[in-house]
Write a protein that holds these residues in place. Structure first.
Motif, PDB file in Angstrom:
ATOM      1  N   LEU A  45       0.831  -1.206   0.000  1.00 53.35           N
ATOM      2  CA  LEU A  45       0.000   0.000   0.000  1.00 53.35           C
ATOM      3  C   LEU A  45       0.863   1.253   0.000  1.00 53.35           C
ATOM      4  N   ILE A  46       1.885   1.262   0.836  1.00 59.71           N
ATOM      5  CA  ILE A  46       2.779   2.421   0.919  1.00 59.71           C
ATOM      6  C   ILE A  46       3.480   2.658  -0.417  1.00 59.71           C
ATOM      7  N   ARG A  47       3.910   1.597  -1.073  1.00 57.03           N
ATOM      8  CA  ARG A  47       4.608   1.747  -2.358  1.00 57.03           C
ATOM      9  C   ARG A  47       3.674   2.252  -3.451  1.00 57.03           C
ATOM     10  N   ILE A  48       2.399   1.883  -3.378  1.00 50.79           N
ATOM     11  CA  ILE A  48       1.434   2.401  -4.350  1.00 50.79           C
ATOM     12  C   ILE A  48       1.208   3.901  -4.112  1.00 50.79           C
ATOM     13  N   ILE A  49       1.077   4.298  -2.856  1.00 51.09           N
ATOM     14  CA  ILE A  49       0.907   5.727  -2.539  1.00 51.09           C
ATOM     15  C   ILE A  49       2.107   6.535  -3.028  1.00 51.09           C
ATOM     16  N   GLN A  51       3.863   5.807  -5.545  1.00 47.36           N
ATOM     17  CA  GLN A  51       3.938   5.628  -6.999  1.00 47.36           C
ATOM     18  C   GLN A  51       5.187   4.859  -7.430  1.00 47.36           C
ATOM     19  N   ILE A  52       5.641   3.977  -6.534  1.00 42.82           N
ATOM     20  CA  ILE A  52       6.749   3.074  -6.860  1.00 42.82           C
ATOM     21  C   ILE A  52       6.221   1.901  -7.686  1.00 42.82           C
ATOM     22  N   GLU A  59      -8.557   3.583  -6.981  1.00 41.72           N
ATOM     23  CA  GLU A  59      -8.005   4.922  -7.177  1.00 41.72           C
ATOM     24  C   GLU A  59      -7.517   5.500  -5.850  1.00 41.72           C
ATOM     25  N   ILE A  60      -6.560   6.423  -5.945  1.00 41.06           N
ATOM     26  CA  ILE A  60      -6.105   7.205  -4.799  1.00 41.06           C
ATOM     27  C   ILE A  60      -6.209   8.674  -5.174  1.00 41.06           C
ATOM     28  N   LYS A  70       3.036  14.467 -10.347  1.00 40.50           N
ATOM     29  CA  LYS A  70       3.273  15.839  -9.895  1.00 40.50           C
ATOM     30  C   LYS A  70       3.162  15.984  -8.374  1.00 40.50           C
ATOM     31  N   HIS A  71       2.535  14.991  -7.723  1.00 38.88           N
ATOM     32  CA  HIS A  71       2.371  15.041  -6.261  1.00 38.88           C
ATOM     33  C   HIS A  71       3.578  14.495  -5.505  1.00 38.88           C
ATOM     34  N   ILE A  72       4.499  13.846  -6.206  1.00 40.10           N
ATOM     35  CA  ILE A  72       5.646  13.213  -5.540  1.00 40.10           C
ATOM     36  C   ILE A  72       6.423  14.178  -4.646  1.00 40.10           C
ATOM     37  N   PRO A  73       6.674  15.431  -5.060  1.00 40.63           N
ATOM     38  CA  PRO A  73       7.424  16.345  -4.182  1.00 40.63           C
ATOM     39  C   PRO A  73       6.725  16.665  -2.860  1.00 40.63           C
ATOM     40  N   PHE A  74       5.419  16.415  -2.792  1.00 45.56           N
ATOM     41  CA  PHE A  74       4.660  16.739  -1.582  1.00 45.56           C
ATOM     42  C   PHE A  74       4.549  15.553  -0.618  1.00 45.56           C
ATOM     43  N   ILE A  75       5.202  14.438  -0.969  1.00 47.10           N
ATOM     44  CA  ILE A  75       5.149  13.225  -0.151  1.00 47.10           C
ATOM     45  C   ILE A  75       6.565  12.824   0.248  1.00 47.10           C
ATOM     46  N   GLY A  76       6.781  12.612   1.532  1.00 46.34           N
ATOM     47  CA  GLY A  76       8.063  12.124   2.022  1.00 46.34           C
ATOM     48  C   GLY A  76       7.922  10.675   2.473  1.00 46.34           C
TER      49      GLY A  76
END
Length: 300
Positions: A45-49, A51-52, A59-60, A70-76
């Motif tokens: 689940l974490i890897r899907i969030i 986008q790995i 859907e998320i 484009k959301h990757i920079p907002f997720i650590g």
């Protein structure tokens, strides 16, 4: 407002179902505990969030938008399998990660200095990662994850490798990040961390969501209406066999089922037996709930 909405998410690897029809809402600004035994599907689940990997179905939505690169920079993301370059020095490593996350060189230097000062580790800046203890390396990994203050922070076993003093330090940093409005997903087997930190929880077992809700709401749901009574009895006390009891000096500590009584009725009965020194409902711990739920769903 929810920062993350997960709808009917499923993932399979050949003949193995990793996630099955997962539905979750993660409130903005919360600390959200993601629980489950090894192999339950949490890491998938974490890897899907992050986008790995991609889901097969479902859907998320991130901030009400369909999850997108484009959301990757907002997720650590702090993975359980840490990933530092062992030959690099601490300073170079942190500057490298800060720059990867879009910071200018000046901003990166300022932030790295801020965190090294904050965690009292400026003296480590010229050390190579391979020369650090596991706990020291964990601090560097933590800084690398949070340095850009993402809106959503996913921490997979963040206390692994820490002694109690440093675990307390990181716990306080997590709470401080939450105070800044950062949403934190905490995946851990340490139930005491869940008790101390989390507002909401979800439990996954055998690829399915088996439990979710507010921490207090979940604990109340599983309470068994048993009260702990500390009593100094008047004379000899005949303890019914369905009560648990321990005698310590002049006191008896009882675990008494409420049955059909109200708490006030039970308290009045106890007062009639002696001097009541303590009276409180026994609320199950998250560890007890976790074990009970995993066992009950393992035999279905």
């Amino acid at each position: 407002m929810n920062i993350l909405e997960i709808s009917h998410l499923s993932k399979a690897f050949e003949n193995h179902v990793a996630l099955k029809d997962i539905n979750l809402s993660i409130p903005k600004g919360s600390i959200f505990g993601l629980l489950g035994p090894n192999g339950a599907g949490k890491t998938t689940l974490i890897r899907i969030i992050n986008q790995i990997i991609d889901a097969n179905e479902g859907e998320i939505f991130f901030r009400n938008e369909k999850l997108h690169p484009k959301h990757i920079p907002f997720i650590g993301y702090l993975p359980e399998e840490r990933g530092l370059y062992k030959k690099m020095k601490v300073w170079d490593q942190l500057i490298f990660f800060a720059r990867l996350k879009g910071m200018s060189l000046d901003e990166a230097k300022s932030k790295v200095n801020f965190w090294l000062d904050k965690l009292a580790i400026q003296t480590w800046k010229e050390k190579k990662i391979e020369d650090l203890s596991k706990g020291m390396a964990q601090k560097i990994q933590f800084i690398a994850t949070v340095i850009h203050e993402p809106e959503l922070l996913i921490l997979d076993e963040p206390f692994s490798g820490f002694d109690p003093v440093n675990a307390e330090l990181i716990k306080n940093e997590i709470l401080e990040l939450r105070e800044k409005g950062i949403t934190i997903v905490l995946s851990t087997h340490r139930m005491e961390s869940i008790e101390l930190l989390c507002d909401q929880i979800a439990m996954i077992h055998r690829s399915e969501l088996i439990l979710s809700g507010g921490l207090l709401e979940v604990k109340r749901k599983f309470r068994n209406k048993i009260y702990k009574v500390i009593l100094e009895p008047r004379g000899e006390l005949d303890v019914p066999k369905e009560w648990k009891s321990i005698t310590i000096g002049n006191q008896i500590i009882l675990e008494v089922p409420l049955q059909q009584k109200s708490p006030n009725m039970l308290l009045n009965e106890m007062i009639a037996l002696g001097e009541v020194q303590g009276f409180s409902e026994i609320i199950p711990t998250m560890e007890e709930i976790f074990i009970q739920q995993i066992k009950s769903h393992s035999y279905e």
